[in-house]
Motif scaffolding. Structure first.
Motif, PDB file in Angstrom:
ATOM      1  N   PHE A 180       0.032 -19.520 -20.211  1.00 56.03           N
ATOM      2  CA  PHE A 180       1.200 -19.218 -19.906  1.00 56.03           C
ATOM      3  C   PHE A 180       1.426 -19.763 -18.388  1.00 56.03           C
ATOM      4  O   PHE A 180       0.923 -18.987 -17.517  1.00 56.03           O
ATOM      5  CB  PHE A 180       1.591 -17.818 -20.101  1.00 56.03           C
ATOM      6  N   ILE A 181       2.023 -20.880 -18.293  1.00 55.46           N
ATOM      7  CA  ILE A 181       2.002 -21.425 -16.808  1.00 55.46           C
ATOM      8  C   ILE A 181       3.556 -21.600 -16.576  1.00 55.46           C
ATOM      9  O   ILE A 181       4.062 -22.486 -17.364  1.00 55.46           O
ATOM     10  CB  ILE A 181       1.295 -22.545 -16.656  1.00 55.46           C
ATOM     11  N   ASN A 182       4.069 -21.205 -15.477  1.00 60.26           N
ATOM     12  CA  ASN A 182       5.432 -21.476 -15.020  1.00 60.26           C
ATOM     13  C   ASN A 182       6.485 -21.110 -16.043  1.00 60.26           C
ATOM     14  O   ASN A 182       7.358 -21.927 -16.398  1.00 60.26           O
ATOM     15  CB  ASN A 182       5.457 -23.045 -14.680  1.00 60.26           C
ATOM     16  N   ASN A 183       6.222 -20.108 -16.754  1.00 59.78           N
ATOM     17  CA  ASN A 183       7.111 -19.608 -17.637  1.00 59.78           C
ATOM     18  C   ASN A 183       7.101 -20.357 -19.017  1.00 59.78           C
ATOM     19  O   ASN A 183       8.136 -20.618 -19.654  1.00 59.78           O
ATOM     20  CB  ASN A 183       8.431 -19.403 -17.452  1.00 59.78           C
ATOM     21  N   LYS A 184       6.026 -21.226 -19.228  1.00 62.54           N
ATOM     22  CA  LYS A 184       5.804 -21.867 -20.465  1.00 62.54           C
ATOM     23  C   LYS A 184       4.699 -21.784 -21.188  1.00 62.54           C
ATOM     24  O   LYS A 184       3.638 -21.693 -20.352  1.00 62.54           O
ATOM     25  CB  LYS A 184       6.185 -23.490 -20.044  1.00 62.54           C
ATOM     26  N   GLY A 196      -4.318 -25.393 -15.789  1.00 62.77           N
ATOM     27  CA  GLY A 196      -3.838 -24.833 -14.501  1.00 62.77           C
ATOM     28  C   GLY A 196      -3.110 -25.917 -13.644  1.00 62.77           C
ATOM     29  O   GLY A 196      -3.191 -27.101 -13.872  1.00 62.77           O
ATOM     30  N   ASN A 197      -2.480 -25.352 -12.550  1.00 64.49           N
ATOM     31  CA  ASN A 197      -2.415 -26.171 -11.566  1.00 64.49           C
ATOM     32  C   ASN A 197      -3.172 -26.566 -10.363  1.00 64.49           C
ATOM     33  O   ASN A 197      -3.325 -25.655  -9.576  1.00 64.49           O
ATOM     34  CB  ASN A 197      -0.904 -25.665 -10.743  1.00 64.49           C
ATOM     35  N   ILE A 198      -3.998 -27.735 -10.337  1.00 61.06           N
ATOM     36  CA  ILE A 198      -5.206 -27.919  -9.758  1.00 61.06           C
ATOM     37  C   ILE A 198      -4.788 -28.281  -8.064  1.00 61.06           C
ATOM     38  O   ILE A 198      -5.130 -27.381  -7.282  1.00 61.06           O
ATOM     39  CB  ILE A 198      -5.873 -28.927 -10.108  1.00 61.06           C
ATOM     40  N   ASP A 199      -3.735 -28.988  -7.875  1.00 57.84           N
ATOM     41  CA  ASP A 199      -3.260 -29.529  -6.845  1.00 57.84           C
ATOM     42  C   ASP A 199      -1.836 -29.135  -6.011  1.00 57.84           C
ATOM     43  O   ASP A 199      -1.491 -29.906  -5.086  1.00 57.84           O
ATOM     44  CB  ASP A 199      -3.386 -31.040  -6.612  1.00 57.84           C
TER      45      ASP A 199
END
Length: 822
Positions: free
Chosen positions: A756-760, A797-800
């Protein structure tokens, strides 16, 4: 460099002098050492177009743009033409000289603000020194021409030149004469001084390939709201001594390197030719050595090539040859195989410096240690890692040529050019920020470059001149499909033991990769695939690596256990005291990490057979936790679930008993019957404690200790993952997401994972037999361009810190792949 707006006052003062009726070209008055000349054909039109350009408008606070805005010359209603010249003065500085026609009737004295004006006598002429807003200008007048400068020395030089005129460089005169008058602006550059211009503007680097690039260059500027185009020519008398002169008497060929350039590359440069003998002769002159002295060992290869190029990757560069006759080239390359990667052979190359020795200055300081062949292209690299990255992108078709923004940018360019250079705007921005004066670094780092993906420079050699085209344009990505690209990879010395997992990097606010090899080395790897460190530990890590902030200061450490030791390792690979903590009795499950109230009061549960011990972050036993042991060994690590305001700690036992505790280790729910457990964890699906049985039934625990079963027709080896509202199941080749069943190819699949990342919601699964990674949304729709290559469960995930999501996955038995989803 000062505001030329104050020249308005100067014009009134010198208008009292007699005006010569002689008509001269403005170029006759330029400083002879000018290296940059901006020819202004329509000042008002140029100012309007620059003001409306999207890129400049977004970055109007950039000092570079502000400087030119402050230099507006600027009675736009009455003044149209002018030359803005820049000459070197001192080691790393330019001073300007502005030259324009002069008409005193255009200026009204009472419209000007108060200025301080002084006169200086020099060689029987008057120099006017104007001070305005603490800025100083110097100026004089000759015939009907105004000459103003930020440097008194340049004005003195202009006066001396009036009595002893120096001839205009013939090449400069030519490019000046052919420069357009319909465009509002033209740019004239001394190509022999490009290196000096570059090094003055970017003093922290020395771009030697620009040395003696060409003769004088003239480029007419077309400034649109969403694009800037430069079109012109470069000419010179002694072309063979310059970079573009190397292509004299050759015919441009089709540039194809974009077809094999990874979309993540910083850019590429492509050189083409039709006759290697001619190119070699030109190279000998550029290198200032006899033709006989150029090595001949690559003759058979380079004679069967139409294009030589360099792809600039994040960590190193790749040399590419585009073959006319690939079979002949194969015969001239020794096949000393180093490895096979995704069914493509990579070979060792025994003459690493050969290309640099022959192709300098086109190819400099390049070590060609390995190579592979794909279709008509031969790729050389200094490491196998970089070649693997290229292979992956070619097979995944994540290539620059396939991108709509690239196609749109080059659509009006010729498909054949002597030199074609492309650079990602992101990389250009980073390059400038790194090498500009320190005072301007942050401005360039924060440059707003949304929707500007790439810049392109094309050079087409013809006779004794070259056509030049340069493009920077906005390319909207509206409605474009999701793309997935491999951005980096890392190869370990030994086989991978534990799948890669993303962990927080508190320094960059991004993420790094943790992974273990079969020799029990733990690695921490950066977001671009660089290995920070490796650390020997005493065994295989059980389960996933966790993270805690033991000091509650925003700095995270890695927490994990082997069968005998509990580790806490900091960002630099060092043990954090009082860890590592040794255990005499065997640890049988991965640790369980609880942070009940998300306040960093961590609880660490260690399982040893049927014994469960709770520790705090400092590795002290938590005495308030009353539970000691289960009847039988645990088959899974303890699991904490919160539903509403209640905490549940679930302990599934080998004998079928499910123990459910509260925070203090007291019984929360007394489950009345034993359960035929599957190997799945428990989840809070629909506000109920939920898992599956070994026979494929969905089971949900009720508050009174009973449970409800639902037949989902799952096979014995079923796998599930769930959130409160989303249930995902896998049974054989059937993947079900929120009730929607997808029939996959038969294979060997990992357990599904849900992120679940950035509401998605993202659901992922990997077929490790076919080495395919799948990614679905919460509605069971496969993301475009999936599956991609991979060989393990992925970690996402959001690496950068940008707007795109990344994931890491195992590639070959010893490699880690980093992908980005756009």
């Amino acid at each position: 460099m000062k505001k030329i707006v104050t020249v308005l006052l100067l014009i009134i003062i010198i208008s009292c002098d007699d005006i010569s009726q002689q008509s001269n070209s403005l170029i006759d008055y330029i400083p002879r050492d000018s290296q940059i000349i901006i020819k202004i054909n329509d000042l008002e039109g140029a100012t309007s177009k620059l003001r409306d350009n999207d890129f400049i408008k977004k970055n109007k606070s950039l000092e570079f743009f502000k400087y030119f805005k402050d230099l507006s010359v600027l009675d736009k209603k009455n003044q149209t033409e002018g030359l803005l010249c820049f000459s070197p003065l001192g080691k790393n500085d330019f001073e300007y000289t502005y030259i324009s026609k002069f008409n005193p009737s255009l200026i009204h004295k009472d419209s000007l603000p108060s200025k301080k004006v002084e006169t200086i006598s020099y060689s029987s002429r008057t120099i006017y020194k104007i001070t305005s807003n603490d800025q100083i200008f110097f100026a004089t007048k000759k015939d009907s021409v105004l000459i103003a400068s930020s440097s008194q020395l340049l004005i003195e030089n202009a006066i001396r030149m009036q009595t002893a005129p120096l001839p205009i460089d013939k090449d400069l005169q030519k490019v000046y004469d052919v420069s357009g008058t319909e465009n509002t602006l033209s740019l004239l550059l001394n190509g022999k001084k490009l290196q000096n211009i570059h090094n003055t503007l970017l003093p922290n680097t020395d771009l030697k390939p620009l040395h003696n690039f060409s003769g004088w260059i003239s480029a007419d500027a077309t400034i649109e709201q969403s694009a800037i185009y430069l079109d012109g020519i470069a000419i010179e008398k002694d072309s063979l001594s310059s970079t573009i002169g190397i292509f004299d008497n050759t015919l441009p060929q089709e540039n194809k390197i974009s077809k094999v350039t990874p979309v993540t590359a910083k850019g590429f440069i492509s050189y083409t030719y039709n006759d290697y003998d001619v190119l070699k002769k030109n190279l000998s002159k550029a290198q200032d050595r006899d033709l006989e002295d150029i090595p001949t060992d690559l003759n058979d290869i380079l004679s069967n090539v139409s294009e030589i190029g360099m792809i600039f990757l994040e960590k190193e560069n790749i040399l590419v040859l585009n073959a006319i006759d690939i079979e002949t080239i194969k015969e001239n390359l020794e096949e000393n195989k180093a490895e096979s990667y995704r069914n493509i052979s990579i070979y060792k190359y025994d003459n690493p410096s050969s290309f640099s020795n022959i192709l300098n200055p086109l190819i400099k300081n390049f070590d060609a240690k390995y190579y592979f062949i794909k279709d008509e292209f031969i790729f050389f690299g200094s490491t196998m890692d970089s070649l693997r990255d290229v292979i992956a992108n070619i097979l995944n078709q994540t290539l620059l040529f396939n991108q709509e923004y690239y196609k749109t940018t080059i659509k009006d360019l010729s498909s054949e050019s002597s030199i074609l250079i492309t650079g990602s705007v992101k990389n250009i921005k980073q390059y400038i920020a790194k090498n500009v004066e320190a005072d301007h670094t942050e401005q360039w780092k924060n440059l707003k470059d949304d929707e500007y993906q790439i810049g392109v420079l094309q050079i087409i050699k013809e006779n004794d001149f070259a056509h030049i085209h340069c493009i920077l344009q906005k390319n909207r990505a509206e409605g474009s499909a999701t793309s997935v690209i491999q951005t980096a990879s890392t190869t370990l010395e030994d086989k991978i033991l534990k799948k890669p997992i993303l962990v927080k990097n508190h320094r960059t606010k991004g993420m790094d990769i943790a992974i273990q090899d079969v020799k029990n080395n733990l690695y921490l790897i950066s977001d671009v695939g660089s290995i920070y460190w490796k650390k020997q530990i005493d065994g295989e890590i059980l389960g996933d690596i966790q993270q805690i902030d033991i000091y509650k200061n925003g700095r995270y450490q890695l927490l994990f256990n082997t069968s005998s030791t509990l580790y806490l390792v900091d960002r630099d690979g060092k043990d954090v005291k009082p860890y590592p903590k040794k255990f005499e009795k065997l640890i049988t499950q991965p640790l369980a990490l609880f942070d009940y109230d998300k306040n960093k009061r961590y609880r660490i549960l260690i399982t040893q057979g049927n014994t469960v011990t709770m520790y705090n972050a400092e590795a002290d036993i938590v005495k308030g936790f009353r539970f000691k042991a289960t009847e039988a060994d645990l088959i899974l690590p303890p699991k904490h679930i919160r539903i509403g305001s209640k905490d549940y700690i679930l302990l599934p036992e080998k004998n079928g008993k499910l123990t459910i505790l509260d925070r203090l280790g007291r019984t929360r729910i007394n489950v009345k019957e034993k359960i035929n457990f599957s190997k799945n964890e428990w989840y809070p699906y629909l506000e109920k404690l939920t898992s599956t049985t070994k026979t494929g039934e969905l089971i949900q625990i009720q508050n009174d200790g009973s449970f409800v079963k639902q037949n989902l027709n799952l096979q014995e080896e079923n796998l599930i993952v769930a959130t409160n509202k989303t249930l995902v199941t896998l049974s054989e080749n059937k993947l079900t997401i929120k009730g929607k069943t997808l029939e996959l190819d038969f294979g060997v699949y990992t357990e599904p994972k849900l992120y679940f990342i950035n509401n998605k919601i993202y659901i992922t699964i990997t077929d490790i037999q076919a080495k395919k990674v799948y990614l679905y949304d919460s509605n069971g729709e496969l993301f475009p361009n999936f599956p991609v290559y991979g060989n393990s469960v992925l970690s996402m995930g959001n690496i950068d810190k940008d707007s795109n999501i990344e994931f890491v996955v195992q590639g070959e038995e010893n490699s880690v792949l980093i992908y980005q989803i756009n």
